[in-house]
Motif scaffolding. Structure first.
Motif, mmCIF file in Angstrom:
data_model
loop_
_atom_site.group_PDB
_atom_site.id
_atom_site.type_symbol
_atom_site.label_atom_id
_atom_site.label_comp_id
_atom_site.label_asym_id
_atom_site.label_seq_id
_atom_site.Cartn_x
_atom_site.Cartn_y
_atom_site.Cartn_z
ATOM 1 N N GLN A 2 0.844 -1.188 0.000
ATOM 2 C CA GLN A 2 0.000 0.000 0.000
ATOM 3 C C GLN A 2 0.883 1.242 0.000
ATOM 4 N N ARG A 3 0.466 2.202 -0.801
ATOM 5 C CA ARG A 3 1.233 3.445 -0.894
ATOM 6 C C ARG A 3 0.444 4.561 -0.232
ATOM 7 N N GLY A 4 1.137 5.636 0.051
ATOM 8 C CA GLY A 4 0.489 6.778 0.670
ATOM 9 C C GLY A 4 0.675 6.718 2.171
ATOM 10 N N LYS A 5 1.057 7.830 2.726
ATOM 11 C CA LYS A 5 1.318 7.843 4.157
ATOM 12 C C LYS A 5 0.815 9.166 4.722
ATOM 13 N N THR A 6 -0.233 9.073 5.486
ATOM 14 C CA THR A 6 -0.748 10.231 6.205
ATOM 15 C C THR A 6 -1.109 9.761 7.599
#
Length: 65
Positions: A2-6
């Motif tokens: 999974q990509r994206g990091k918030t």
């Protein structure tokens, strides 16, 4: 993968992980006193051995000159 990091995504992933493994949850307990003492003694022994080896190597190099 999974990509994206918030922060929001991280919080969701942590919550999903915790929910998935909820049956394996147990409370954290600090190490017993005897285990802490053994860890301290082991570390002290390692440091003393290292110092003794360093001193021995230094004395050997001094006698070779």
């Amino acid at each position: 993968m999974q990509r994206g990091k918030t922060d929001k995504v991280d919080a969701q992933r942590i919550a999903q992980y915790a929910y998935r493994f909820r049956d394996q949850i147990r409370l954290w307990e600090p190490p017993r006193e005897v285990i802490q003492k053994l860890a301290f003694l082991s570390t002290t022994r390692q440091r003393l051995n290292q110092a003794a080896r360093a001193a021995q190597l230094q004395s050997v190099s001094c006698t070779c000159r």
